[in-house]
Design a protein around this motif. Sequence first.
Motif, PDB file in Angstrom:
ATOM      1  N   ASN A 316      65.912  29.159  18.612  1.00  0.00           N
ATOM      2  CA  ASN A 316      64.754  28.839  19.448  1.00  0.00           C
ATOM      3  C   ASN A 316      64.230  27.438  19.143  1.00  0.00           C
ATOM      4  N   THR A 317      64.282  27.069  17.880  1.00  0.00           N
ATOM      5  CA  THR A 317      63.832  25.738  17.459  1.00  0.00           C
ATOM      6  C   THR A 317      64.788  25.183  16.419  1.00  0.00           C
ATOM      7  N   ILE A 318      65.165  23.933  16.605  1.00  0.00           N
ATOM      8  CA  ILE A 318      65.908  23.198  15.582  1.00  0.00           C
ATOM      9  C   ILE A 318      65.074  21.975  15.221  1.00  0.00           C
ATOM     10  N   HIS A 319      64.881  21.764  13.938  1.00  0.00           N
ATOM     11  CA  HIS A 319      64.090  20.622  13.470  1.00  0.00           C
ATOM     12  C   HIS A 319      64.971  19.693  12.634  1.00  0.00           C
ATOM     13  N   THR A 320      64.845  18.404  12.886  1.00  0.00           N
ATOM     14  CA  THR A 320      65.486  17.400  12.038  1.00  0.00           C
ATOM     15  C   THR A 320      64.490  16.281  11.794  1.00  0.00           C
ATOM     16  N   SER A 321      64.525  15.721  10.613  1.00  0.00           N
ATOM     17  CA  SER A 321      63.616  14.619  10.286  1.00  0.00           C
ATOM     18  C   SER A 321      64.335  13.620   9.393  1.00  0.00           C
ATOM     19  N   SER A 322      64.301  12.362   9.807  1.00  0.00           N
ATOM     20  CA  SER A 322      64.918  11.276   9.028  1.00  0.00           C
ATOM     21  C   SER A 322      66.382  11.563   8.734  1.00  0.00           C
ATOM     22  N   LEU A 323      67.050  12.178   9.705  1.00  0.00           N
ATOM     23  CA  LEU A 323      68.454  12.561   9.521  1.00  0.00           C
ATOM     24  C   LEU A 323      69.403  11.805  10.433  1.00  0.00           C
ATOM     25  N   THR A 324      69.038  11.670  11.707  1.00  0.00           N
ATOM     26  CA  THR A 324      70.006  11.140  12.674  1.00  0.00           C
ATOM     27  C   THR A 324      70.415   9.712  12.343  1.00  0.00           C
ATOM     28  N   HIS A 325      69.515   8.918  11.765  1.00  0.00           N
ATOM     29  CA  HIS A 325      69.912   7.557  11.402  1.00  0.00           C
ATOM     30  C   HIS A 325      70.926   7.563  10.252  1.00  0.00           C
ATOM     31  N   GLN A 334      80.348   8.137  17.180  1.00  0.00           N
ATOM     32  CA  GLN A 334      80.936   9.382  17.669  1.00  0.00           C
ATOM     33  C   GLN A 334      80.413  10.583  16.894  1.00  0.00           C
ATOM     34  N   ASP A 335      80.174  10.392  15.597  1.00  0.00           N
ATOM     35  CA  ASP A 335      79.601  11.472  14.798  1.00  0.00           C
ATOM     36  C   ASP A 335      78.203  11.827  15.289  1.00  0.00           C
ATOM     37  N   LEU A 336      77.423  10.817  15.626  1.00  0.00           N
ATOM     38  CA  LEU A 336      76.073  11.072  16.118  1.00  0.00           C
ATOM     39  C   LEU A 336      76.107  11.793  17.465  1.00  0.00           C
ATOM     40  N   LEU A 337      76.984  11.371  18.335  1.00  0.00           N
ATOM     41  CA  LEU A 337      77.107  12.031  19.636  1.00  0.00           C
ATOM     42  C   LEU A 337      77.572  13.477  19.474  1.00  0.00           C
ATOM     43  N   ALA A 338      78.474  13.709  18.524  1.00  0.00           N
ATOM     44  CA  ALA A 338      78.923  15.084  18.249  1.00  0.00           C
ATOM     45  C   ALA A 338      77.777  15.923  17.704  1.00  0.00           C
ATOM     46  N   PHE A 339      76.950  15.333  16.871  1.00  0.00           N
ATOM     47  CA  PHE A 339      75.790  16.026  16.322  1.00  0.00           C
ATOM     48  C   PHE A 339      74.849  16.470  17.442  1.00  0.00           C
ATOM     49  N   ILE A 340      74.594  15.575  18.385  1.00  0.00           N
ATOM     50  CA  ILE A 340      73.720  15.907  19.510  1.00  0.00           C
ATOM     51  C   ILE A 340      74.308  17.054  20.323  1.00  0.00           C
ATOM     52  N   GLN A 341      75.606  16.997  20.593  1.00  0.00           N
ATOM     53  CA  GLN A 341      76.258  18.036  21.384  1.00  0.00           C
ATOM     54  C   GLN A 341      76.219  19.391  20.665  1.00  0.00           C
ATOM     55  N   ASN A 342      76.375  19.365  19.354  1.00  0.00           N
ATOM     56  CA  ASN A 342      76.313  20.606  18.587  1.00  0.00           C
ATOM     57  C   ASN A 342      74.941  21.266  18.684  1.00  0.00           C
ATOM     58  N   ARG A 343      73.892  20.438  18.677  1.00  0.00           N
ATOM     59  CA  ARG A 343      72.542  21.019  18.775  1.00  0.00           C
ATOM     60  C   ARG A 343      72.327  21.654  20.148  1.00  0.00           C
ATOM     61  N   TYR A 344      72.878  21.040  21.185  1.00  0.00           N
ATOM     62  CA  TYR A 344      72.782  21.628  22.526  1.00  0.00           C
ATOM     63  C   TYR A 344      73.449  23.015  22.533  1.00  0.00           C
ATOM     64  N   GLN A 345      74.597  23.106  21.899  1.00  0.00           N
ATOM     65  CA  GLN A 345      75.334  24.372  21.898  1.00  0.00           C
ATOM     66  C   GLN A 345      74.569  25.466  21.161  1.00  0.00           C
ATOM     67  N   GLU A 346      73.802  25.102  20.142  1.00  0.00           N
ATOM     68  CA  GLU A 346      73.154  26.097  19.301  1.00  0.00           C
ATOM     69  C   GLU A 346      71.845  26.641  19.881  1.00  0.00           C
ATOM     70  N   LEU A 347      71.191  25.881  20.754  1.00  0.00           N
ATOM     71  CA  LEU A 347      69.895  26.304  21.294  1.00  0.00           C
ATOM     72  C   LEU A 347      70.035  27.414  22.325  1.00  0.00           C
ATOM     73  N   PRO A 349      68.689  28.947  25.905  1.00  0.00           N
ATOM     74  CA  PRO A 349      68.107  28.288  27.084  1.00  0.00           C
ATOM     75  C   PRO A 349      66.588  28.187  26.929  1.00  0.00           C
ATOM     76  N   GLY A 350      66.063  26.999  27.090  1.00  0.00           N
ATOM     77  CA  GLY A 350      64.640  26.766  26.885  1.00  0.00           C
ATOM     78  C   GLY A 350      64.278  26.422  25.457  1.00  0.00           C
ATOM     79  N   GLY A 351      65.254  26.503  24.549  1.00  0.00           N
ATOM     80  CA  GLY A 351      65.001  26.156  23.151  1.00  0.00           C
ATOM     81  C   GLY A 351      64.772  24.670  22.989  1.00  0.00           C
ATOM     82  N   VAL A 352      64.184  24.275  21.859  1.00  0.00           N
ATOM     83  CA  VAL A 352      63.814  22.878  21.656  1.00  0.00           C
ATOM     84  C   VAL A 352      64.389  22.344  20.355  1.00  0.00           C
ATOM     85  N   TRP A 353      64.913  21.137  20.422  1.00  0.00           N
ATOM     86  CA  TRP A 353      65.303  20.385  19.222  1.00  0.00           C
ATOM     87  C   TRP A 353      64.229  19.336  18.986  1.00  0.00           C
ATOM     88  N   ILE A 354      63.534  19.442  17.865  1.00  0.00           N
ATOM     89  CA  ILE A 354      62.488  18.491  17.478  1.00  0.00           C
ATOM     90  C   ILE A 354      63.107  17.492  16.516  1.00  0.00           C
TER      91      ILE A 354
END
Length: 528
Positions: A316-325, A334-347, A349-354
């Motif tokens: 329902n919620t995924i939180h990350t802080s000071s990580l993506t950089h 490419q690793d960053l783009l893969a990370f973003i895609q993985n979070r989409y897969q895990e949420l 519908p209607g879930g939020v990545w903060i």
Amino acid sequence: MYLLIPGRHHLLTDFQFKYLNRLIKCSLEGEKDVYGQPLDITPVAGVIFAVTSANHLGTKRNPVPFYLRAMVIQEFSNSLDVPAYVYGIDDVGVIHDFAEYTIKTIRHSSEGAHNLTPQNTVVICSTSVREMYLKQGFRILTAEWDPAANRFTQPMPWDLVNLIAQTSDWRKHPTVLEQVHPAAFKIWSLYGVGEKVQQILKDPIIGADGDLTATRDYNVYVKQMDDIAALKYRETAPYIQPGNIGDIGCATGSWIKIACEDDRLHECDFYGIEVSRHLYDICLQRKHNGEFANPSVFFAQKNAVTSLVFEPGSMNTIHTSSLTHEIESYGSRQDLLAFIQNRYQELVPGGVWINRDVVGPENRTETVLLWLNETDGANDLPMPENPTTQTLAAWLGKLSTKALFRRFAQDFRHEEGYQLPHQWVTIGGTTYCQLSMQDACEFLFKKDYHDNWLSEMHETFCFWNYDDWKQALEAAGLRLDNLSHTYRNEWIVKNRLEGKTQLLRINGNGQPEPMPFPASHLLLLARK
């Protein structure tokens, strides 16, 4: 007589079983030690496996957890005619008396039942570790190693681990089927160990011991994370959706600890993911200490770049802080783009990545001027030879802002092959540094991280601005909530920038004109 086999024991081989079985059946008859001297004929009372790095798991050097290694050993030993004992030996860094430490640990763990001495124990060791046991007076059998020929006559277990890591269908590989003992093959298959090992050993980001960087002072880093945990939670709390809540890059679990005390979330399940072995260990210790108000808190040491860390459609919620950089810095785009895609897969519908992190300026490609104070510190202070983290931090703290920039220009992503483009220009009697807005901001928002300077010099903060983030998130199927925003840390501006440095651009009259310091952070609410 006991047979002691020290090693990491990630898997066991068919050769090892036949070798041990022969020693036991023949009571060491005909066996010669590392010096070619025959051993006395002595019945073997038991085999003792000292499993080193038992407190490590999920790293390139130690991918298999201790409990699975112990299961392999027990399964392996069922067909031996003598008892087998398994003792975990924690990694304690590089010490010259590790053999003595191992012997003491076994004596302590066995409550004195196994007090191993050169008189009652023969050590089996085919690696250079045998030298430590020789100094303790133990006789050595070398198993896979042929001292006369100075070479290995059989594949070492780690050779087979590496082979499995590089083999897609490892269960059908002829060498694996021939060399790996059935006990190891059974446990590795049953628990999917081969696939986990493949994932870990191929990981391009983490180091041998499960850390992003080897230069970070974790005592300082942990204190910094705990100090700002309350601020992070206040910023993100309004957007948390109850249910399954994950914190990726959870550091020491401080954000989860505060979330557990939030009345809105008392029925939620919390999942902390941390790639750093050091920080993961702290999370487990804090859980053992009972520091989390909610019992449904679970931690795992995983890398969220190379794969999913939660079940698809479960969060329902995924939180990350000071990580993506850090992903961009230590991995790749490419690793960053893969990370973003993985979070989409895990949420769900209607879930939020903060996602809370640093951000680049909107005009990051603009060429700007940077005035740097040269009277607020030393300008010609020689750098200490072979400085420690502490002495380097002390030296950096004595430099003027201008001298600090010169050091920064040399160090910033130097190991990554980056050479910071800049030149010095004098206008109206004042000297400025001319450079891109992006590189200027990298300095402005990183210049005071003296305690972890070597680590911070690997990291880029300003690679993407808000619009870049928006495009990347939408390309992955996420929708950026209108409450997402960038902001400027005013404390940093007031305490670390004003009076020390100034951004300027050339106006229409060819004169330097001051410009405001840009946003330094962003808060992204990406919804599925």
